[in-house]
Every structure is written in C-alpha cells, then in structure tokens.
Design a protein around this motif. Structure first.
Motif, PDB file in Angstrom:
ATOM      1  N   MET A   1      47.101   0.672 -16.608  1.00  0.00           N
ATOM      2  CA  MET A   1      47.290   0.367 -18.182  1.00  0.00           C
ATOM      3  C   MET A   1      46.526   1.541 -18.816  1.00  0.00           C
ATOM      4  SD  MET A   1      43.406  -1.713 -18.219  1.00  0.00           S
ATOM      5  CE  MET A   1      42.715  -1.047 -19.554  1.00  0.00           C
ATOM      6  N   GLN A   2      46.782   1.757 -20.117  1.00  0.00           N
ATOM      7  CA  GLN A   2      45.988   3.007 -20.949  1.00  0.00           C
ATOM      8  C   GLN A   2      44.800   2.409 -21.513  1.00  0.00           C
ATOM      9  OE1 GLN A   2      49.505   3.830 -23.444  1.00  0.00           O
ATOM     10  NE2 GLN A   2      49.519   5.830 -22.440  1.00  0.00           N
ATOM     11  N   ALA A   3      43.863   3.385 -21.416  1.00  0.00           N
ATOM     12  CA  ALA A   3      42.499   3.205 -22.042  1.00  0.00           C
ATOM     13  C   ALA A   3      41.844   4.619 -22.589  1.00  0.00           C
ATOM     14  CB  ALA A   3      41.628   2.606 -21.128  1.00  0.00           C
ATOM     15  N   ILE A   4      41.299   4.286 -23.624  1.00  0.00           N
ATOM     16  CA  ILE A   4      40.613   5.573 -24.407  1.00  0.00           C
ATOM     17  C   ILE A   4      38.983   5.673 -23.566  1.00  0.00           C
ATOM     18  CG2 ILE A   4      39.293   6.459 -26.224  1.00  0.00           C
ATOM     19  CD1 ILE A   4      42.269   6.307 -26.563  1.00  0.00           C
ATOM     20  N   GLN A   5      38.799   6.739 -23.174  1.00  0.00           N
ATOM     21  CA  GLN A   5      37.644   6.982 -22.305  1.00  0.00           C
ATOM     22  C   GLN A   5      36.821   8.073 -22.886  1.00  0.00           C
ATOM     23  OE1 GLN A   5      38.388   6.712 -18.177  1.00  0.00           O
ATOM     24  NE2 GLN A   5      38.030   4.609 -18.207  1.00  0.00           N
ATOM     25  N   ALA A   6      35.357   8.222 -22.690  1.00  0.00           N
ATOM     26  CA  ALA A   6      34.809   9.290 -22.817  1.00  0.00           C
ATOM     27  C   ALA A   6      33.778   9.605 -21.451  1.00  0.00           C
ATOM     28  CB  ALA A   6      33.675   9.289 -23.891  1.00  0.00           C
ATOM     29  N   GLN A   7      33.784  10.649 -21.025  1.00  0.00           N
ATOM     30  CA  GLN A   7      32.996  10.965 -19.948  1.00  0.00           C
ATOM     31  C   GLN A   7      31.329  11.143 -19.877  1.00  0.00           C
ATOM     32  OE1 GLN A   7      34.736  10.408 -17.170  1.00  0.00           O
ATOM     33  NE2 GLN A   7      36.668   9.967 -18.487  1.00  0.00           N
ATOM     34  N   HIS A   8      31.184  11.371 -21.111  1.00  0.00           N
ATOM     35  CA  HIS A   8      29.573  11.721 -21.303  1.00  0.00           C
ATOM     36  C   HIS A   8      29.309  11.361 -22.750  1.00  0.00           C
ATOM     37  CE1 HIS A   8      30.499  15.581 -22.799  1.00  0.00           C
ATOM     38  NE2 HIS A   8      31.251  15.599 -21.864  1.00  0.00           N
ATOM     39  N   HIS A   9      27.993  11.203 -23.524  1.00  0.00           N
ATOM     40  CA  HIS A   9      27.871  11.294 -24.773  1.00  0.00           C
ATOM     41  C   HIS A   9      28.089  12.439 -25.401  1.00  0.00           C
ATOM     42  CE1 HIS A   9      25.469   7.431 -24.576  1.00  0.00           C
ATOM     43  NE2 HIS A   9      24.642   7.986 -23.867  1.00  0.00           N
ATOM     44  N   ASP A  11      31.329  13.441 -25.814  1.00  0.00           N
ATOM     45  CA  ASP A  11      32.528  13.706 -25.352  1.00  0.00           C
ATOM     46  C   ASP A  11      33.656  13.331 -26.233  1.00  0.00           C
ATOM     47  OD1 ASP A  11      34.324  14.773 -23.680  1.00  0.00           O
ATOM     48  OD2 ASP A  11      34.611  12.888 -22.314  1.00  0.00           O
ATOM     49  N   THR A  12      34.804  14.072 -26.193  1.00  0.00           N
ATOM     50  CA  THR A  12      36.096  14.074 -27.018  1.00  0.00           C
ATOM     51  C   THR A  12      36.669  12.692 -26.282  1.00  0.00           C
ATOM     52  OG1 THR A  12      36.076  16.145 -27.612  1.00  0.00           O
ATOM     53  CG2 THR A  12      38.287  14.882 -27.734  1.00  0.00           C
ATOM     54  N   LEU A  13      37.158  11.765 -27.001  1.00  0.00           N
ATOM     55  CA  LEU A  13      37.747  10.450 -26.620  1.00  0.00           C
ATOM     56  C   LEU A  13      39.142  11.091 -26.388  1.00  0.00           C
ATOM     57  CD1 LEU A  13      36.750   8.140 -29.560  1.00  0.00           C
ATOM     58  CD2 LEU A  13      35.730   8.053 -27.148  1.00  0.00           C
ATOM     59  N   SER A  14      39.625  10.564 -25.219  1.00  0.00           N
ATOM     60  CA  SER A  14      40.847  10.809 -24.637  1.00  0.00           C
ATOM     61  C   SER A  14      41.350   9.557 -23.947  1.00  0.00           C
ATOM     62  CB  SER A  14      40.802  11.949 -23.341  1.00  0.00           C
ATOM     63  OG  SER A  14      40.061  11.558 -22.217  1.00  0.00           O
ATOM     64  N   LEU A  15      42.936   9.590 -24.164  1.00  0.00           N
ATOM     65  CA  LEU A  15      43.644   8.507 -23.568  1.00  0.00           C
ATOM     66  C   LEU A  15      43.965   8.678 -22.145  1.00  0.00           C
ATOM     67  CD1 LEU A  15      45.416   5.798 -24.378  1.00  0.00           C
ATOM     68  CD2 LEU A  15      47.365   7.310 -24.807  1.00  0.00           C
ATOM     69  N   GLU A  16      43.580   7.770 -21.174  1.00  0.00           N
ATOM     70  CA  GLU A  16      43.811   7.883 -19.999  1.00  0.00           C
ATOM     71  C   GLU A  16      44.580   6.642 -19.368  1.00  0.00           C
ATOM     72  OE1 GLU A  16      42.373  10.601 -18.398  1.00  0.00           O
ATOM     73  OE2 GLU A  16      41.294  11.155 -20.037  1.00  0.00           O
ATOM     74  N   GLN A  17      45.137   6.959 -17.989  1.00  0.00           N
ATOM     75  CA  GLN A  17      45.850   6.111 -17.393  1.00  0.00           C
ATOM     76  C   GLN A  17      44.883   5.562 -16.174  1.00  0.00           C
ATOM     77  OE1 GLN A  17      49.098   5.314 -18.287  1.00  0.00           O
ATOM     78  NE2 GLN A  17      49.367   3.542 -17.150  1.00  0.00           N
ATOM     79  N   ILE A  18      44.305   4.308 -16.233  1.00  0.00           N
ATOM     80  CA  ILE A  18      43.446   3.717 -15.198  1.00  0.00           C
ATOM     81  C   ILE A  18      43.987   2.479 -14.704  1.00  0.00           C
ATOM     82  CG2 ILE A  18      41.644   4.673 -16.583  1.00  0.00           C
ATOM     83  CD1 ILE A  18      40.826   2.068 -17.515  1.00  0.00           C
TER      84      ILE A  18
END
Length: 317
Positions: A1-9, A11-18
């Motif tokens: 599935m595709q999801a928007i994620q940030a890795q830390h406070h 952070d730039t939001l990025s579209l990831e495959q998880i």
C-alpha cells in the motif's frame, strides 16, 4: 500500500510503499477514499503546540472510505459500509487505515467521500464548542470570528440550524461571500479596523467562537451580552484583556479542545452530525483537493490565511 510518512518531527512528508495493514480482533480496516487535512495534523508532524507522534508517522486524523476488514470482536459494522473516521490508529493519508470502532461512524449517502473526510475534526469541534461548552440556545446571537475555515463554516451551519442569529468574520471578499452564502446574518472583514464597530452596531452577542484569541480576545469582550460566553478554539500566543469587561457582563471565557471530549460526548456529537447530514443542513465545503502524492502541498495550504473551506486529499482517483 501507499502511505505518506514522516521519519521525525519537521521531516518532509514523502510517499512510501509499505506493507498492507491488517486489522486485529478489535480493529476496523478501511480503504481510504479521502483524508481531511486540519491544522492539528501539521502541528503533530512539526511537534509544535505540545503535540508529538511516534515514527514513522502517517498524518491525518480524519478519513472517509469503505470497510474492507472487521476484527473478530467488532460488531455493528459490515464489510463494504461507507464510513468516516474521527481519528485513526495508523493515519489517514494512506490507501488503508486502521481505526477503533469508537473512531468509525456511518457516512450518509448524501455526502461524498471528500465531504465525509471533513466531518471528524471540523464538525465535532464546532458542535462541542457551541452546544457542550457554550450551551448555545435558539434565538441567541453567535459570533464566529474567522469563520471561513472548516470549523467556522461548520459552526455557521450548526448554529443556523439551531435557530441562532449568526455574525461571522472573514479576511477576504471571497470569504465574506461564502459566509453570506452559508447563511450568516451579519458579516465583517476582520482585516478592516472598523469591523468591530460594524459588529457592535449589529447588536449584542451571546456566544463568541474565537479562532485566534491572541489577536482578538481583548476586543471580543465588549461585544458580549450579559451572561455572554467566549469559547477559545484557537490561539497562537498570549493576550491582554480587561477583566472588568467580564465583570460588567457576568461573562466568561472558556477553552475548548476536542481531545477533552469523553466517550459519551463523542457519541452525542456524531449522532448529531449524522442527523444533520441526513436532514441536509450539514454540507461540508471543499476549497482545495490534492492527490495523495501532494499531501505536503495540502499541509501548506491549510496553514495559509484566507481559508474558504476545507482541505482534503483524494487517496483514490
């Protein structure tokens, strides 16, 4: 599935495959069609205003879609049901999201998925501020300061349906036109110095919903009727007031945070939202819609001045 994620406070939001999510026995899995974007979502990503998150973080409290999996202990829902979420367990800005049964509510057929994604935070905030905190009554006058955003528009619709007279302010001609279209009885441009005079001439106010208390609260108080109430929904700093403005009117100022609503209040609020949507007076206004990959732009848009409705992310084309 595709999801928007940030890795830390911050952070730039990025579209990831998880990996696809799976519901446990107490959860509901929803195929997300649309996600609402509210200022609180940006605060959580940024780690500001006392908000935090666990990482990786998928933003978004509000979503609308269809149920694709039910936990073994979940009752009262069915597969394929149209629903909206007022809060999620995994984040709304994704193709799938997990929620507890208490966070999931039926979406009336008269509302689109994009409109459904605007119910959870804006309408619940407006309803709790008006009817639980301020105890607004029919025939009272309600001033909504900064009314052209999602919460303000929801408050206009709810207050008018309850039989209140509504004063509302916005900061642009487009915003003022929208307030009139939504039924506000008196409108004023809060960027104009004389707007308080316009409001004073229109009559005393029983309830004020304040979206920017640090800027407006001191000037709000002289507008109040005896027994008047100000509900602070938003503030970005401190403010100085004259307590005599409260004393002379037996008035009060109270805070409001949706996170403080208990389960009984939430049941009451979302039953009212369903009834209002079915009756036709709850009609979320969409100002901008973004694709999932452009969630960053949606987060920027929701923080810009001059709002004229809700910001949503379309997860499914």
């Amino acid at each position: 599935m595709q999801a928007i994620q940030a890795q830390h406070h911050g952070d730039t939001l990025s579209l990831e495959q998880i990996d696809d999510l799976q519901a446990n026995q107490d959860q509901i899995l929803i195929k997300v069609e649309a996600a609402g974007v509210n200022p609180v979502d940006t605060y959580i990503v940024a780690g500001t205003n006392n908000y935090t998150a666990t990482f990786p973080h998928t933003p978004g409290k509000d979503a609308a879609g269809t149920i694709v999996q039910l936990g073994a202990k979940v009752s009262g829902f069915k597969l394929g049901q149209r629903v909206y979420c007022a809060g999620t367990l995994s984040g709304a800005s994704a193709e799938l999201c997990l929620a507890s049964p208490q966070q999931v509510h039926p979406l009336p057929d008269c509302l689109s998925y994009e409109q459904g994604a605007c119910l959870g935070t804006p309408y619940a905030t407006a309803w709790r501020a008006l009817f639980i905190r301020a105890r607004s009554q029919s025939a009272e006058t309600v001033l909504i300061h900064g009314a052209s955003g999602g919460v303000g528009l929801a408050a206009i619709q709810l207050a008018k349906a309850a039989g209140c007279r509504v004063f509302a302010t916005a900061g642009s001609e487009a915003g003022l036109a929208l307030l009139k279209q939504q039924g506000a009885d008196v409108v004023a441009n809060h960027h104009q110095a004389e707007h308080y005079q316009t409001l004073q001439q229109a009559g005393k106010v029983d309830v004020i919903l304040e979206m920017l208390a640090n800027q407006n609260l001191g000037d709000d108080l002289p507008l109040l009727n005896k027994g008047g109430r100000v509900v602070v929904i938003g503030s970005r700093g401190s403010v100085e007031i004259n307590p005599r403005d409260l004393m002379a009117r037996d008035a009060c100022v109270m805070g409001m945070a949706l996170a403080n609503a208990d389960s009984q209040q939430l049941t009451q609020i979302h039953a009212a939202i369903y009834a209002g949507a079915t009756a036709g007076f709850i009609r979320p206004v969409i100002s901008q819609s973004f694709n999932l990959a452009d969630t960053t732009l949606a987060h920027e848009a929701v923080m810009q001045a001059g709002a004229t409705g809700n910001i949503v992310v379309k997860v499914t084309d």
